[in-house]
Design an enzyme around this catalytic site. Structure first.
Site, PDB file in Angstrom:
ATOM      1  N   CYS A   2       0.840  -1.191   0.000  1.00 43.02           N
ATOM      2  CA  CYS A   2       0.000   0.000   0.000  1.00 43.02           C
ATOM      3  C   CYS A   2       0.884   1.254   0.000  1.00 43.02           C
ATOM      4  CB  CYS A   2      -0.942   0.085   1.189  1.00 43.02           C
ATOM      5  SG  CYS A   2      -1.958  -1.366   1.405  1.00 43.02           S
ATOM      6  N   ARG A  27       3.050   0.471  -5.420  1.00 46.32           N
ATOM      7  CA  ARG A  27       2.960  -0.267  -4.154  1.00 46.32           C
ATOM      8  C   ARG A  27       1.663  -1.053  -4.019  1.00 46.32           C
ATOM      9  NH1 ARG A  27       6.735   1.699  -0.553  1.00 46.32           N
ATOM     10  NH2 ARG A  27       5.560   0.855   1.173  1.00 46.32           N
ATOM     11  N   TRP A  73      -2.932  -2.451  -1.641  1.00 43.61           N
ATOM     12  CA  TRP A  73      -2.678  -3.823  -2.070  1.00 43.61           C
ATOM     13  C   TRP A  73      -3.336  -4.680  -0.993  1.00 43.61           C
ATOM     14  CZ3 TRP A  73      -0.174  -8.291  -0.350  1.00 43.61           C
ATOM     15  CH2 TRP A  73       0.077  -9.246  -1.342  1.00 43.61           C
ATOM     16  N   ASN A  99      -0.719   1.379   6.064  1.00 45.55           N
ATOM     17  CA  ASN A  99       0.053   0.424   5.267  1.00 45.55           C
ATOM     18  C   ASN A  99       0.658  -0.564   6.260  1.00 45.55           C
ATOM     19  OD1 ASN A  99       3.365   0.729   3.774  1.00 45.55           O
ATOM     20  ND2 ASN A  99       1.914  -0.920   3.617  1.00 45.55           N
ATOM     21  N   GLY A 100       0.320  -1.844   6.105  1.00 46.22           N
ATOM     22  CA  GLY A 100       0.866  -2.844   7.034  1.00 46.22           C
ATOM     23  C   GLY A 100      -0.225  -3.799   7.467  1.00 46.22           C
ATOM     24  N   GLU A 485      15.340 -15.590 -14.084  1.00 47.86           N
ATOM     25  CA  GLU A 485      14.896 -14.197 -14.124  1.00 47.86           C
ATOM     26  C   GLU A 485      14.086 -13.921 -15.403  1.00 47.86           C
ATOM     27  OE1 GLU A 485      14.503 -11.922 -12.154  1.00 47.86           O
ATOM     28  OE2 GLU A 485      14.440 -10.083 -13.302  1.00 47.86           O
ATOM     29  N   LYS A 489      10.223 -12.641 -15.434  1.00 46.35           N
ATOM     30  CA  LYS A 489       9.785 -11.415 -16.121  1.00 46.35           C
ATOM     31  C   LYS A 489       8.556 -11.713 -16.970  1.00 46.35           C
ATOM     32  CE  LYS A 489      11.172  -8.981 -14.387  1.00 46.35           C
ATOM     33  NZ  LYS A 489      12.020  -9.098 -13.273  1.00 46.35           N
ATOM     34  N   GLU A 492       5.413 -12.490 -14.808  1.00 45.85           N
ATOM     35  CA  GLU A 492       4.942 -11.308 -14.073  1.00 45.85           C
ATOM     36  C   GLU A 492       4.081 -10.384 -14.934  1.00 45.85           C
ATOM     37  OE1 GLU A 492       8.078  -9.682 -10.787  1.00 45.85           O
ATOM     38  OE2 GLU A 492       8.806  -9.697 -12.837  1.00 45.85           O
ATOM     39  N   HIS A 508      15.257 -34.183 -16.437  1.00 44.77           N
ATOM     40  CA  HIS A 508      14.688 -34.797 -15.243  1.00 44.77           C
ATOM     41  C   HIS A 508      13.250 -34.346 -14.998  1.00 44.77           C
ATOM     42  CE1 HIS A 508      18.537 -36.538 -14.301  1.00 44.77           C
ATOM     43  NE2 HIS A 508      19.094 -35.336 -14.474  1.00 44.77           N
ATOM     44  N   LYS A 607       5.297  -3.550  -6.071  1.00 42.79           N
ATOM     45  CA  LYS A 607       6.750  -3.435  -6.167  1.00 42.79           C
ATOM     46  C   LYS A 607       7.431  -3.581  -4.819  1.00 42.79           C
ATOM     47  CE  LYS A 607      10.277  -1.325  -8.713  1.00 42.79           C
ATOM     48  NZ  LYS A 607      10.567  -2.626  -9.325  1.00 42.79           N
TER      49      LYS A 607
HETATM   50  C1  G6P Z   1       8.322  -7.817  -5.428  1.00 40.37           C
HETATM   51  C2  G6P Z   1       8.647  -7.101  -6.715  1.00 40.37           C
HETATM   52  C3  G6P Z   1       9.876  -7.741  -7.362  1.00 40.37           C
HETATM   53  C4  G6P Z   1      11.036  -7.743  -6.409  1.00 40.37           C
HETATM   54  C5  G6P Z   1      10.682  -8.397  -5.071  1.00 40.37           C
HETATM   55  C6  G6P Z   1      11.746  -8.140  -4.028  1.00 40.37           C
HETATM   56  O1  G6P Z   1       7.897  -9.099  -5.694  1.00 40.37           O
HETATM   57  O2  G6P Z   1       7.540  -7.153  -7.592  1.00 40.37           O
HETATM   58  O3  G6P Z   1      10.220  -7.007  -8.528  1.00 40.37           O
HETATM   59  O4  G6P Z   1      12.115  -8.428  -6.978  1.00 40.37           O
HETATM   60  O5  G6P Z   1       9.467  -7.839  -4.561  1.00 40.37           O
HETATM   61  O6  G6P Z   1      11.800  -6.776  -3.772  1.00 40.37           O
HETATM   62  P1  G6P Z   1      13.053  -5.996  -3.265  1.00 40.37           P
HETATM   63  O7  G6P Z   1      12.603  -4.565  -3.200  1.00 40.37           O
HETATM   64  O8  G6P Z   1      13.387  -6.543  -1.916  1.00 40.37           O
HETATM   65  O9  G6P Z   1      14.148  -6.203  -4.229  1.00 40.37           O
END
Ligand code: G6P
Length: 612
Positions: A2, A27, A73, A99-100, A485, A489, A492, A508, A607
């Site tokens: 949030c 957020r 969120w 937020n929390g 990664e 991507k 996501e 495997h 994020k």
């Molecule tokens: C969320 C974001 C990712 C990020 C992860 C860890 O899932 O969407 O993009 O890699 O958190 O976040 P940080 O800020 O700790 O790298």
């Protein structure tokens, strides 16, 4: 997670709040809302994004020189209009954003229900605002005192801002484990979850510490105290953030802008840290802990998501070059599995935001067991940066797209520097190789520029696969984390199922999935396992899989086998993740755009994950 914003002063709050919420939408974007104080209290909120809120508000009265806003969120309660913040107390006297998570909300709620409180929403936040109302009523105290007393009864994480009808213009803000920044203007105050909504108005900020409460009255000094009612002197910092860094700068999406920023952001991560002529790598914030690192039993990286993938690259780099044992842990697993941690361990958190709740908690656990804790963070002044003994910022600049791109390559850059620094100090690398690698690392920004030239080709390839239902990503050695990664991507932002796998492990399990419908992205760059990867490609081809290969420029063998090839410049194997990840970012981006997905704000994600 949030995002929260607040303003009090002599200006109009609403435009400041809306603009701030748009900056914080990364957020969370399940719902949003604002509350404005203007003699009376006006609350507007609805499910959806900030743009939906603006439409919902329409021509309604939005005047008021104090206000709070929230973008959500969802944790407690589904994303709908009622669960959207701000939440009012039952009498309508108080209004609060949060937020929390309030962990003991249920017991507090039961107590309040006994006292006649009725709740409209499913949120823990509505419980908190009513608790403050109850305390304020019983104790006949000020809003700030009621907040302080209430927070003493609360277990959990929070960043909150509260307003009361009986104290017009006053904002009370508090934090524990969720970030909160206060901007100091001329007789006015700004509040936000991070500095991005504030930088436009003032560069002077105070980052609240855990357990601190701020009382903000326009035209007066900020009053800061802690939960035990001890007065605290605010530590005012100057923001380095530039406003232009927060704009799209002509790109269609922040993600694309951030992909294209990588030559610059990687350079910024290295700036002043490599002195090629002198053969020196220096990471200021780590220097004091160099001996600790060299003599550590283990270096343990704790991280989540993309940052965890960077940690894996770090493991390969440090074990390979500096011969120090490294473990890479998902922060959320590490903290709950009773790990063995000793004073001889160095635990390094990798985090773009510096706020990820699990990563922060994992660090605190390691600290309590006597380990040295360091951080590799992007956001300056973030919670992780402040809790660690030392560390290095990645200096990638603000990353706004929810899917991480430039933050990843900057993390890997800092990890490359760290590995080289330790290798040199420990004497595990020959001088000549060390010098060569310094030169190679310095060449990365230009080579990323070259890798980006494949954009048009990648767009064409993306068009062919935009309707695929599954993808497999394969890599070996240093490029195994890149495969993970790349797959992350794609899932996501395009919502296509994708799996990253070590190429040799494919036989495997995942090989069972391969048929002519299955695109397989293989990172087949030059390096010691090139031939082995070639064999893995043959195995896929034998099952009619479609190969999209990332190869080193000039490659011949894979080009003949693969259906599509994308070239990246030649580079030392240990730095290949910095180049090989670029085409995979672009592939995910174009596919998502073609599928009309919201690239910068993919569904259900946020994020900065400040909940456990
Ligand atoms: C969320 C974001 C990712 C990020 C992860 C860890 O899932 O969407 O993009 O890699 O958190 O976040 P940080 O800020 O700790 O790298």
């Amino acid at each position: 997670m949030c995002g929260i914003v607040g303003y009090t002063g002599s200006g109009e709050a609403y435009p400041i709040l809306i603009k701030g919420l748009k900056r914080l939408e990364y957020r969370g974007y399940d719902s949003s809302g604002v509350a404005l104080m203007n003699g009376k209290l006006g609350v507007h909120k609805c499910k959806g994004k900030v743009a939906d809120l603006e439409a919902h508000v329409g021509a309604n009265d939005t005047s008021g020189s104090a206000g709070i806003g929230h973008t959500r969120w969802a944790t407690h309660g589904e994303p709908n209009d009622i669960n959207a913040h701000p939440h009012c107390s039952m009498s309508g006297e108080l209004v609060l954003i949060h937020n929390g998570i309030i962990e003991n909300y249920d017991s507090i709620k039961r107590e309040l229900v006994k006292r006649g409180y009725v709740f409209e929403s499913d949120t823990d936040t509505e419980v908190l605002v009513n608790l403050i109302e109850e305390v304020k009523k019983n104790e006949k105290c000020s809003l700030s005192e009621a907040v302080r007393k209430s927070l003493n009864e609360v277990i959990g994480a929070y960043a909150i801002v509260v307003m009361s009808k009986s104290e017009p213009g006053v904002l009370v803000a508090a934090r524990k484990s969720s970030p909160l920044v206060i901007g100091l203007g001329k007789g006015e105050f700004y509040i936000a979850s991070d500095a991005t909504p504030i930088v436009e108005y003032t560069k002077n900020v105070v980052y609240l510490e855990d357990g601190q409460i701020a009382e903000l009255k326009p035209g007066e000094e900020m009053r800061l105290f802690n939960i035990k009612n001890q007065s605290v002197t605010p530590y005012i910092q100057e923001l380095e953030l530039q406003l232009e860094q927060l704009e799209k700068g002509g790109y269609e999406h922040f993600m694309l802008k951030e992909i294209y920023e990588q030559p610059r952001s990687v350079l910024d991560s290295m700036r002043g840290r490599i002195l090629i002529d002198k053969g020196i790598v220096q990471l200021g914030g780590m220097a004091e802990y160099e001996q600790k690192l060299i003599n550590a039993d283990r270096i343990i990286f704790v991280a989540c998501g993309t940052s965890w993938h960077a940690g894996l690259v770090g493991e390969y780099l440090i074990e390979d070059l500096a011969r120090i044992s490294v473990e890479v842990e998902y922060a959320s697993e590490f903290r709950y599995r009773n790990p063995i941690i000793t004073e001889k361990d160095v635990v390094i958190a990798i985090s773009q935001s510096g706020e990820t709740a699990d990563t922060l908690a994992a660090l605190e656990l390691a600290k309590s067991k006597g380990a040295t804790i360091l951080g590799i963070c992007n956001v300056v002044g973030s919670s992780i940066a402040r809790v660690t003994h030392g560390g290095s910022y990645t200096h990638a600049g603000p990353e706004i797209g929810v899917a991480s791109t430039k933050a990843f390559t900057s993390q890997v850059t800092v990890l490359s520097l760290l590995a080289l620094m330790l290798a040199q100090k420990k004497g595990t690398i020959q001088r000549r190789r060390y010098q060569e690698l310094l030169v190679e690392l310095s060449s990365i920004p230009d080579k990323i520029e070259t890798a980006l030239e494949a954009n048009t080709l990648i767009e064409i390839i993306s068009a062919k696969f935009q309707n695929a239902r599954n993808f497999l990503y394969l890599g070996r050695g240093y490029c195994f984390p890149v495969a993970l990664e790349g797959a992350l991507k794609l899932k996501e932002i395009s919502y296509i199922h994708a799996e990253g796998y070590p190429a040799a492990e494919m036989k495997h399990g995942p090989i069972a999935l391969i048929d002519e419908e299955m695109p397989v992205v293989v990172i087949a760059t030059q390096g010691p396992s090139y031939e082995k990867v070639v064999s893995n490609i043959q195995e896929v081809k034998a099952r009619k899989g479609v190969i999209i290969a990332i190869v080193t420029e000039g490659d011949k063998m894979v080009k003949e086998m693969a259906d599509y090839t994308i070239e990246i410049p030649k580079i030392a194997e240990c730095f290949s993740p910095l180049l090989a990840s670029i085409p995979l970012q672009l592939l995910a981006y174009h596919i998502a755009v073609m599928r009309e997905c919201n690239v910068d704000q993919p569904r259900n994600l946020a994020k900065s994950v400040t909940v456990e």
